[in-house]
Motif scaffolding. Structure first.
Motif, PDB file in Angstrom:
ATOM      1  N   TYR A   4       0.858  -1.174   0.000  1.00 42.30           N
ATOM      2  CA  TYR A   4       0.000   0.000   0.000  1.00 42.30           C
ATOM      3  C   TYR A   4       0.897   1.228   0.000  1.00 42.30           C
ATOM      4  CZ  TYR A   4      -2.987  -3.608   1.958  1.00 42.30           C
ATOM      5  OH  TYR A   4      -3.652  -4.783   2.170  1.00 42.30           O
ATOM      6  N   GLU A  69      -4.996  -3.511   7.608  1.00 41.76           N
ATOM      7  CA  GLU A  69      -5.486  -2.484   6.690  1.00 41.76           C
ATOM      8  C   GLU A  69      -6.271  -1.407   7.437  1.00 41.76           C
ATOM      9  OE1 GLU A  69      -7.673  -4.896   3.945  1.00 41.76           O
ATOM     10  OE2 GLU A  69      -5.984  -5.016   2.540  1.00 41.76           O
ATOM     11  N   MET A  76      -3.100   5.881   4.417  1.00 36.76           N
ATOM     12  CA  MET A  76      -3.094   5.465   3.013  1.00 36.76           C
ATOM     13  C   MET A  76      -3.294   6.638   2.070  1.00 36.76           C
ATOM     14  SD  MET A  76      -5.223   1.959   2.701  1.00 36.76           S
ATOM     15  CE  MET A  76      -4.878   0.526   3.686  1.00 36.76           C
TER      16      MET A  76
END
Length: 78
Positions: A4, A69, A76
């Motif tokens: 990511y 996540e 992110m």
């Protein structure tokens, strides 16, 4: 391996990210170009060029990927 792109362009973001990722067992890296460091190393992170997004790599973890996540979601790049 999953990866990511993260934006860690402030001291507060780096501290928050390290605190979040330390809660998980496993191996995580941050990379920029050919430079790769342990994502749990705050000193290593500060040695990187944080003016641009960095790549976060989940190499191995005993935890669920979705939990990792969720922990890194605030950092992110969207």
């Amino acid at each position: 391996m999953k990866s990511y792109m993260l934006d860690l362009n402030s001291i507060q973001k780096v501290k928050g990210f390290v605190t979040a990722i330390e809660a998980f067992d496993g191996y995580f890296d941050l990379a920029t170009g050919r430079y790769v460091i342990d994502a749990k190393s705050i000193m290593g992170i500060f040695s990187m060029d944080l003016s641009k997004p960095v790549e976060f790599r989940i190499l191995e973890t005993d935890d669920k990927i979705s939990e990792v996540e969720a922990a890194i979601a605030p950092y992110m790049v969207r």
